[in-house]
Motif scaffolding. Structure first.
Motif, PDB file in Angstrom:
ATOM      1  N   LYS A   1       0.832  -1.204   0.000  1.00  0.00           N
ATOM      2  CA  LYS A   1       0.000   0.000   0.000  1.00  0.00           C
ATOM      3  C   LYS A   1       0.868   1.256   0.000  1.00  0.00           C
ATOM      4  O   LYS A   1       0.603   2.215  -0.729  1.00  0.00           O
ATOM      5  CB  LYS A   1      -0.914  -0.018   1.233  1.00  0.00           C
ATOM      6  CG  LYS A   1      -1.853   1.167   1.338  1.00  0.00           C
ATOM      7  CD  LYS A   1      -2.856   1.198   0.200  1.00  0.00           C
ATOM      8  CE  LYS A   1      -3.861   2.322   0.394  1.00  0.00           C
ATOM      9  NZ  LYS A   1      -4.817   2.407  -0.726  1.00  0.00           N
ATOM     10  N   ALA A   2       1.934   1.234   0.812  1.00  0.00           N
ATOM     11  CA  ALA A   2       2.860   2.370   0.840  1.00  0.00           C
ATOM     12  C   ALA A   2       3.549   2.549  -0.499  1.00  0.00           C
ATOM     13  O   ALA A   2       3.801   3.679  -0.950  1.00  0.00           O
ATOM     14  CB  ALA A   2       3.887   2.175   1.956  1.00  0.00           C
TER      15      ALA A   2
ATOM     16  N   GLU B   1       2.241   1.782  -3.473  1.00  0.00           N
ATOM     17  CA  GLU B   1       1.267   2.388  -4.393  1.00  0.00           C
ATOM     18  C   GLU B   1       1.148   3.889  -4.137  1.00  0.00           C
ATOM     19  O   GLU B   1       1.070   4.689  -5.083  1.00  0.00           O
ATOM     20  CB  GLU B   1      -0.086   1.711  -4.222  1.00  0.00           C
ATOM     21  CG  GLU B   1      -0.112   0.260  -4.673  1.00  0.00           C
ATOM     22  CD  GLU B   1      -1.444  -0.411  -4.357  1.00  0.00           C
ATOM     23  OE1 GLU B   1      -2.319   0.282  -3.773  1.00  0.00           O
ATOM     24  OE2 GLU B   1      -1.613  -1.602  -4.682  1.00  0.00           O
ATOM     25  N   GLU B   2       1.107   4.272  -2.862  1.00  0.00           N
ATOM     26  CA  GLU B   2       1.022   5.702  -2.539  1.00  0.00           C
ATOM     27  C   GLU B   2       2.269   6.443  -2.986  1.00  0.00           C
ATOM     28  O   GLU B   2       2.185   7.584  -3.460  1.00  0.00           O
ATOM     29  CB  GLU B   2       0.797   5.864  -1.038  1.00  0.00           C
ATOM     30  CG  GLU B   2      -0.560   5.360  -0.557  1.00  0.00           C
ATOM     31  CD  GLU B   2      -0.703   5.434   0.959  1.00  0.00           C
ATOM     32  OE1 GLU B   2       0.321   5.739   1.628  1.00  0.00           O
ATOM     33  OE2 GLU B   2      -1.818   5.188   1.465  1.00  0.00           O
TER      34      GLU B   2
ATOM     35  N   LYS C   1       2.021   6.949  -6.745  1.00  0.00           N
ATOM     36  CA  LYS C   1       1.079   8.033  -7.068  1.00  0.00           C
ATOM     37  C   LYS C   1       1.684   9.395  -6.727  1.00  0.00           C
ATOM     38  O   LYS C   1       1.541  10.361  -7.485  1.00  0.00           O
ATOM     39  CB  LYS C   1      -0.230   7.840  -6.307  1.00  0.00           C
ATOM     40  CG  LYS C   1      -1.295   8.886  -6.635  1.00  0.00           C
ATOM     41  CD  LYS C   1      -2.575   8.636  -5.875  1.00  0.00           C
ATOM     42  CE  LYS C   1      -3.659   9.643  -6.283  1.00  0.00           C
ATOM     43  NZ  LYS C   1      -3.238  11.040  -6.078  1.00  0.00           N
ATOM     44  N   ALA C   2       2.360   9.490  -5.573  1.00  0.00           N
ATOM     45  CA  ALA C   2       2.981  10.761  -5.195  1.00  0.00           C
ATOM     46  C   ALA C   2       4.033  11.187  -6.210  1.00  0.00           C
ATOM     47  O   ALA C   2       4.137  12.368  -6.556  1.00  0.00           O
ATOM     48  CB  ALA C   2       3.596  10.638  -3.800  1.00  0.00           C
TER      49      ALA C   2
END
Length: 543
Positions: free
Chosen positions: A184-185, A187-188, A191-192
């Motif tokens: 999850k980190a 993926e974030e 995106k960032a």
């Protein structure tokens, strides 16, 4: 010959530059025309010493044209010859703006965060793979008990296998539990990084395809020097949009709210520029057209072969009977950028306009007009009248062609395309249908049951009744338009029977078009009888 050439080379003066300085430019102002723009740049650099030097301005767009370029030097410097280079360009520093520097730092931080998140995910996957491999190895152990093994030994061996298998399974399970938030980190972080890169790309930047301006100059001494450069580009424009608001209340009025869309595709972003919009049109024809002598002649009737030549195409006819006209020059046109006394609009704040990706919408001062408002009725074509506003452009400036939204008493009633309305010109604009004023054009029946059109072999008669009825609650000035045929032949006679007589005949020079003007009170009805009879000799056909 060689001796003469050597002497010429020895005595000919060539420019000699002590130093070559590389510098970038800053766009400080832009004047945009309906087609094209004038760009003014400021170049600030350090002169190393007095004397002759060469300045390379390394950030002009690739499509820059040298023909209309102008240079102006500040105190302490004089410029000489200049030229544009589009090939074999020197390297240039990719200097970033403060906003770009901040955005680039954000991108680099996002890249670091992405690398860290990727490492955590990779480590989690490695733990799972290691535990799975251990469990697989333990499961593969089989065979006969070792010689001399006792029951106690077998129990201990089985216990170790079970404990190790359980430990491997638990380690794999824990690694999977840790992997989910790590993914999850990741993926974030991805995106960032994408958002940071998009923000960086959206900032104004210098042109990637560029040309270099080489300027020879002489400096009075060392120090900071400034040159102002102006040049013209074609890939820029502005176009007007209008909101036309008409009202009859409190004496009536027309408000012309104006805005413009400015766009450019010059190959570079305009950032923080002083913007002026000019109504001048330097890219269009700037000189009147030329008329050439028009020779006509008569000749005896020719045989059929030459008669066929008269029916040839225009280009072939020029070759056959008028070769002298084929060499006529085309109408003169010019592209010189002269603002002169034309109207310009200066926007009070600095603006940003990105290359090819946005239209900047700006507002202009609204204009006021005092129109004559009336209802225009054409019963032969329409079932209701239309509201018209007739006004003179007394603003002192032209209204350029553009799209317009039409509002009547605050309600949107339609749209239209405005043509050029020069200052001082009178014009009419329609503001939608007026449903409260209904129209009809009927042909009453004769006693024999025939309609109002009566025709014989050499006569045609028509009688029509125009009816205009005001079903609304307020009075309207009305203008009714209709027509009768006209003739330019003595043998074709046209006689009219009209009641009441029209206010204007041959409206705007159009023969047979007539108009009635009157006030129509609320609830009132007006009828107009319109008849004509055409007569011609026997043996003739009406066309």
């Amino acid at each position: 010959m060689r001796a003469l050439l050597a002497a010429l080379l020895a005595t000919t003066a060539f420019p000699a530059f002590a130093d070559t300085i590389t510098a970038g430019s800053q766009i400080i102002s832009v004047t945009v025309y309906p087609q094209g723009a004038k760009i003014t740049r400021e170049v600030t650099f350090e002169s190393p010493s007095a004397g002759a030097h060469e300045l390379l301005i390394t950030d002009l767009p690739a499509g820059t044209e040298p023909g209309l370029m102008q240079l102006a030097a500040a105190e302490g410097i004089s410029t000489g010859a200049f030229s544009l280079r589009s090939d074999r360009l020197p390297p240039r520093d990719e200097a970033l703006t403060p906003d770009q520097e901040a955005a680039k730092a954000t991108v680099e931080a996002a890249e670091a965060a992405l690398r860290a998140a990727t490492s955590v995910v990779d480590a989690g996957n490695a733990r799972i793979q290691a535990a799975t491999a251990r469990a697989g190895y333990l499961a593969s152990i089989s065979g006969q008990p070792p010689e001399g093994a006792t029951a106690e030994t077998l129990r201990e061996f089985a216990k170790v296998i079970g404990e190790e298998t359980l430990a491997a399974a638990e380690e794999a399970s824990a690694a999977r539990a840790d992997l989910w938030p790590a993914q999850k980190a990741l993926e974030e972080a991805q995106k960032a990084l994408a958002d940071a890169e998009a923000s960086f790309a959206a900032l104004p930047s210098r042109a990637q395809d560029y040309t270099v301006l080489s300027v020879g100059f002489e400096s009075a001494g060392a120090g900071t020097r400034t040159i102002t450069l102006s040049h013209y580009v074609d890939a820029a424009s502005w176009r007007p949009f209008y909101d036309l608001r008409l009202t009859r209340k409190d004496g009536g009025g027309l408000t012309i709210d104006r805005s413009v869309l400015v766009s450019q595709e010059t190959g570079e972003d305009w950032s923080g520029v002083d913007l002026t919009l000019s109504s001048s049109r330097p890219s269009e024809q700037s000189a009147p057209s030329t008329l050439w002598p028009w020779q006509r002649w008569i000749e005896k009737e020719q045989p059929p072969a030459l008669e066929r030549a008269r029916n040839m195409g225009a280009a072939e006819m020029d070759m056959v009977i008028a070769p002298a006209l084929a060499a006529e020059p085309a109408p003169i046109s010019a592209s010189a950028a002269m603002e002169g006394d034309t109207v310009v609009y200066h926007y009070p704040r600095k603006v940003d306009i990105a290359d090819g990706v946005e239209d900047l919408r700006l507002s202009l001062d609204p204009l006021q007009a005092e129109p004559g408002i009336f209802a225009l009725a054409v019963p032969s074509r329409d079932q209701s009248a239309f509201v018209m506003a007739k006004f003179t452009n007394s603003s002192g400036e032209p209204l350029l062609p553009g799209e317009a939204l039409l509002y009547r008493e605050g309600v949107l009633v339609g749209s239209t395309s405005l043509g050029l309305i020069p200052a001082g010109k009178e014009t009419e604009i329609a503001f939608g249908a007026l449903d409260s004023i209904t129209l009809s054009r009927d042909m009453p029946q004769r006693d024999s049951g025939q309609t109002g059109v009566f025709s014989t072999s050499n006569q045609l008669s028509e009688t029509a009744i125009l009816r205009i009825e005001n079903l609304g609650s307020e009075s309207w000035p009305v203008k009714v338009i209709d027509q009768v045929p006209y003739s330019e032949q003595q043998d074709l006679s046209v006689k009219t029977t009209i009641s009441p007589q029209p206010t204007v005949t041959d409206v705007e020079g159009q023969r047979g078009i007539m108009a009635w003007e009157f006030d129509l009170e609320a609830g009132a009805k007006q009828e107009i009888s319109l008849g004509y009879t055409m007569s011609w000799p026997d043996g003739m056909v009406l066309r």
